[in-house]
Design a protein around this motif. Structure first.
Motif, PDB file in Angstrom:
ATOM      1  N   SER A   1       0.875  -1.178   0.000  1.00  0.00           N
ATOM      2  CA  SER A   1       0.000   0.000   0.000  1.00  0.00           C
ATOM      3  C   SER A   1       0.911   1.227   0.000  1.00  0.00           C
ATOM      4  N   LEU A   2       0.718   2.091  -0.992  1.00  0.00           N
ATOM      5  CA  LEU A   2       1.616   3.238  -1.189  1.00  0.00           C
ATOM      6  C   LEU A   2       0.818   4.531  -1.260  1.00  0.00           C
ATOM      7  N   ARG A   3       1.460   5.605  -0.807  1.00  0.00           N
ATOM      8  CA  ARG A   3       0.788   6.918  -0.851  1.00  0.00           C
ATOM      9  C   ARG A   3       1.822   8.001  -1.106  1.00  0.00           C
ATOM     10  N   LEU A   4       1.492   8.909  -2.034  1.00  0.00           N
ATOM     11  CA  LEU A   4       2.359  10.046  -2.330  1.00  0.00           C
ATOM     12  C   LEU A   4       2.124  11.169  -1.314  1.00  0.00           C
ATOM     13  N   ILE A   5       3.199  11.795  -0.858  1.00  0.00           N
ATOM     14  CA  ILE A   5       3.116  12.963   0.009  1.00  0.00           C
ATOM     15  C   ILE A   5       3.735  14.130  -0.745  1.00  0.00           C
ATOM     16  N   ARG A   6       2.949  15.167  -0.962  1.00  0.00           N
ATOM     17  CA  ARG A   6       3.409  16.331  -1.726  1.00  0.00           C
ATOM     18  C   ARG A   6       3.518  17.564  -0.836  1.00  0.00           C
ATOM     19  N   ASP A   7       4.316  18.544  -1.300  1.00  0.00           N
ATOM     20  CA  ASP A   7       4.423  19.809  -0.588  1.00  0.00           C
ATOM     21  C   ASP A   7       3.332  20.757  -1.076  1.00  0.00           C
ATOM     22  N   ASP A   8       3.378  22.002  -0.617  1.00  0.00           N
ATOM     23  CA  ASP A   8       2.336  22.970  -0.974  1.00  0.00           C
ATOM     24  C   ASP A   8       2.338  23.312  -2.459  1.00  0.00           C
ATOM     25  N   ASN A   9       3.468  23.113  -3.114  1.00  0.00           N
ATOM     26  CA  ASN A   9       3.570  23.414  -4.536  1.00  0.00           C
ATOM     27  C   ASN A   9       3.237  22.206  -5.417  1.00  0.00           C
ATOM     28  N   GLY A  10       2.922  21.074  -4.794  1.00  0.00           N
ATOM     29  CA  GLY A  10       2.572  19.891  -5.551  1.00  0.00           C
ATOM     30  C   GLY A  10       3.716  18.961  -5.869  1.00  0.00           C
ATOM     31  N   ALA A  11       4.926  19.318  -5.451  1.00  0.00           N
ATOM     32  CA  ALA A  11       6.082  18.458  -5.713  1.00  0.00           C
ATOM     33  C   ALA A  11       6.078  17.280  -4.742  1.00  0.00           C
ATOM     34  N   VAL A  12       6.559  16.136  -5.206  1.00  0.00           N
ATOM     35  CA  VAL A  12       6.594  14.934  -4.367  1.00  0.00           C
ATOM     36  C   VAL A  12       7.679  15.077  -3.306  1.00  0.00           C
ATOM     37  N   LEU A  13       7.287  14.914  -2.048  1.00  0.00           N
ATOM     38  CA  LEU A  13       8.238  14.945  -0.942  1.00  0.00           C
ATOM     39  C   LEU A  13       8.742  13.547  -0.611  1.00  0.00           C
ATOM     40  N   ARG A  14       7.814  12.610  -0.497  1.00  0.00           N
ATOM     41  CA  ARG A  14       8.178  11.250  -0.119  1.00  0.00           C
ATOM     42  C   ARG A  14       7.062  10.292  -0.514  1.00  0.00           C
ATOM     43  N   ILE A  15       7.374   9.021  -0.388  1.00  0.00           N
ATOM     44  CA  ILE A  15       6.389   7.968  -0.628  1.00  0.00           C
ATOM     45  C   ILE A  15       6.322   7.098   0.615  1.00  0.00           C
ATOM     46  N   ASN A  16       5.156   7.012   1.204  1.00  0.00           N
ATOM     47  CA  ASN A  16       4.947   6.152   2.369  1.00  0.00           C
ATOM     48  C   ASN A  16       4.404   4.797   1.893  1.00  0.00           C
ATOM     49  N   GLY A  17       5.022   3.731   2.362  1.00  0.00           N
ATOM     50  CA  GLY A  17       4.580   2.420   1.935  1.00  0.00           C
ATOM     51  C   GLY A  17       4.526   1.415   3.057  1.00  0.00           C
ATOM     52  N   THR A  18       3.585   0.480   2.973  1.00  0.00           N
ATOM     53  CA  THR A  18       3.503  -0.652   3.908  1.00  0.00           C
ATOM     54  C   THR A  18       3.594  -1.950   3.106  1.00  0.00           C
ATOM     55  N   LEU A  19       4.253  -2.920   3.699  1.00  0.00           N
ATOM     56  CA  LEU A  19       4.475  -4.217   3.043  1.00  0.00           C
ATOM     57  C   LEU A  19       3.880  -5.327   3.879  1.00  0.00           C
ATOM     58  N   ARG A  20       3.223  -6.272   3.212  1.00  0.00           N
ATOM     59  CA  ARG A  20       2.613  -7.387   3.936  1.00  0.00           C
ATOM     60  C   ARG A  20       2.769  -8.669   3.089  1.00  0.00           C
ATOM     61  N   ASP A  21       3.109  -9.736   3.789  1.00  0.00           N
ATOM     62  CA  ASP A  21       3.230 -11.018   3.082  1.00  0.00           C
ATOM     63  C   ASP A  21       1.865 -11.483   2.580  1.00  0.00           C
ATOM     64  N   ILE A  22       1.884 -12.117   1.411  1.00  0.00           N
ATOM     65  CA  ILE A  22       0.652 -12.705   0.864  1.00  0.00           C
ATOM     66  C   ILE A  22       0.403 -14.057   1.517  1.00  0.00           C
TER      67      ILE A  22
END
Length: 230
Positions: A209-230
């Motif tokens: 599960s991934l989510r983009l985090i942007r600053d006030d100008n819309g630029a990508v700051l980081r990507i938060n992700g969670t990992l889980r075994d199937i």
């Protein structure tokens, strides 16, 4: 409290001093004199021994009020009065300012305690969750990871993941391009199936599960992700 008390005393003293200055024009301009509070002779104070206490104090105060407390030359009265008033105002200003500083300090300390408590709770959750948590910067390099993520990737500690390029963990490099294009379009992906390469080289299937985090100008700051075994 002691600080405020001292300045309050100075303020009261200044006001009383202004009140005690004799402003009567009948006084001479070339000298200063002080009269005693007491009467010149006991005869001036006629007290009936049979009178009650209230009558005694009334007559005593009447005698005292007939004598000027202090006298100053006319040329110094107004400047002195102005200086004392300014002193009293300054003391009041200092007291008010100190009270505001204390209030702001208490608010800052309270916010700091709340921030520390919130950070502690987040760190506890981050370290104890069974799912892997990885945070990468806009260039795909890992800047934060928890112990569960390290175990999933085949590392002994989360510190070993810091600074590594995320694209090195894709078992199929084409999967990264497909995932990033979908993430940029949707801003968030849930339960995205992906095969990663462990440090040993073995493949491992995960739900990400991934989510983009942007600053006030819309630029990508980081990507938060969670990992889980199937």
């Amino acid at each position: 409290m002691i600080f405020a008390g001292k300045h309050m005393i100075i303020c009261i003293f200044a006001v009383l001093t202004v009140w005690c200055i004799d402003l009567s024009p009948a006084l001479s301009e070339d000298h200063v004199h002080t009269e005693a509070f007491l009467c010149d002779s006991p005869a001036e104070l006629s007290i009936d021994k049979n009178a009650d206490a209230s009558g005694f104090w009334a007559e005593l105060l009447g005698c005292v009020s007939e004598k000027p407390v202090a006298a100053f030359p006319d040329w110094i009265k107004v400047p002195l009065e102005i200086c004392l008033i300014l002193l009293a105002l300054f003391v009041v200003f200092v007291i008010i300012l100190k009270g505001q500083i204390k209030k702001i300090t208490r608010q800052i300390n309270q916010k700091s305690r709340q921030l520390i408590e919130s950070e502690t709770q987040y760190r506890t959750l981050f370290e104890s969750t069974p799912d892997g948590v990885i945070v990468s910067d806009a260039n795909g390099r890992i800047i934060s990871a928890n112990p569960a993520a390290a175990a999933i990737m085949g590392y002994e500690s989360a510190e070993e993941l810091i600074g590594k390029a995320g694209f090195d963990f894709y078992y199929n490099p084409e999967d990264r391009k497909t995932m990033l294009s979908q993430l940029m379009a949707k801003e968030e992906l849930k339960d995205y199936q992906l095969t990663i390469r462990q440090v040993s080289g073995r493949p491992r299937d995960l739900l990400c599960s991934l989510r983009l985090i942007r600053d006030d100008n819309g630029a990508v700051l980081r990507i938060n992700g969670t990992l889980r075994d199937i």
